[in-house]
Structures are given as C-alpha cells and as structure tokens.
Enzyme design. Structure first.
Site, PDB file in Angstrom:
ATOM      1  N   ILE A 101     -12.261  20.636  17.621  1.00  0.00           N
ATOM      2  CA  ILE A 101     -13.611  21.098  17.946  1.00  0.00           C
ATOM      3  C   ILE A 101     -13.925  22.375  17.173  1.00  0.00           C
ATOM      4  O   ILE A 101     -13.073  23.255  17.051  1.00  0.00           O
ATOM      5  CB  ILE A 101     -13.708  21.389  19.460  1.00  0.00           C
ATOM      6  CG1 ILE A 101     -13.400  20.128  20.272  1.00  0.00           C
ATOM      7  CG2 ILE A 101     -15.080  21.959  19.830  1.00  0.00           C
ATOM      8  CD1 ILE A 101     -13.103  20.394  21.735  1.00  0.00           C
ATOM      9  N   CYS A 102     -15.167  22.478  16.679  1.00  0.00           N
ATOM     10  CA  CYS A 102     -15.657  23.737  16.107  1.00  0.00           C
ATOM     11  C   CYS A 102     -17.154  23.838  16.379  1.00  0.00           C
ATOM     12  O   CYS A 102     -17.682  23.143  17.237  1.00  0.00           O
ATOM     13  CB  CYS A 102     -15.328  23.870  14.619  1.00  0.00           C
ATOM     14  SG  CYS A 102     -16.327  22.843  13.540  1.00  0.00           S
ATOM     15  N   ARG A 103     -17.854  24.684  15.652  1.00  0.00           N
ATOM     16  CA  ARG A 103     -19.278  24.894  15.909  1.00  0.00           C
ATOM     17  C   ARG A 103     -20.126  23.697  15.493  1.00  0.00           C
ATOM     18  O   ARG A 103     -20.973  23.235  16.229  1.00  0.00           O
ATOM     19  CB  ARG A 103     -19.763  26.160  15.177  1.00  0.00           C
ATOM     20  CG  ARG A 103     -21.177  26.574  15.560  1.00  0.00           C
ATOM     21  CD  ARG A 103     -21.585  27.855  14.857  1.00  0.00           C
ATOM     22  NE  ARG A 103     -21.894  27.630  13.459  1.00  0.00           N
ATOM     23  CZ  ARG A 103     -23.083  27.269  12.998  1.00  0.00           C
ATOM     24  NH1 ARG A 103     -24.091  27.114  13.814  1.00  0.00           N
ATOM     25  NH2 ARG A 103     -23.278  27.075  11.714  1.00  0.00           N
TER      26      ARG A 103
END
Length: 98
Positions: free
Chosen positions: A62-64
């Site tokens: 997961i990231c932005r």
C-alpha cells in the site's frame, strides 16, 4: 504484477479475511491514517527490513497512489516474495483508517 482494488480489499477485510498488508509511505503520510492491521515499512527501508517479511506469506503493498507500492512489489517479487499491489492507493481508499 498482481493487483487488488481498494474496493476488493475493503470487502475482504469487512468479511473477516486476515490479510498481511505493508504500507510503504513515509512517516508523515501514515500519520494521517493507515488501514487497520497494516504494518508500516517505508519504501526506502525495505531492503534492510526484509527479515520482518515472511516469504511463506502473501502481502498486499500500500502507498498513496500505488506507484511506490508497485515499485515495492517489483523489488519484493525479485527477492522471491508473494506480493500484490493495491491499485489506486490511499487516495482511492474509502474505508476506515487508524
């Protein structure tokens, strides 16, 4: 690279599926909220923290916006890990955060 949408992930979590999630955003980004149960390992720290990731398990990265998590997936796949990229990242996440 395997992918999962934010909606698919949210449904799995709501149905009680136990998932291994790693959030690769920076400290100031995760301070704004993370998906409950995710572990925070900033992208730049992945190489030195591989001992915290179990090769026998699957992980959702997961990231932005899904760019950095995509790079994390490419790196970890090259190291023999089973990883899936959350497409759209936290910008597309509509579930709860902690």
């Amino acid at each position: 690279m395997k992918e999962i949408t934010t909606t698919e992930l949210q449904h799995q979590l709501e149905n009680g599926t136990v998932l291994n999630m790693i959030d690769v955003r920076e400290d100031e980004e995760v301070a704004q909220g993370m998906i409950q149960g995710a572990v925070h390992i900033p992208l730049g720290e992945l190489p030195e923290r591989l001992d915290e990731i179990d090769k026998s398990k699957s992980y959702i990265m997961i990231c932005r916006s899904s760019g950095r998590s995509g790079r994390a997936c490419e790196y970890l796949e090259g190291q023999g890990y089973d990883v899936t990229n959350m497409v759209g990242g936290m910008l597309d996440w509509h579930g709860e955060v902690e």
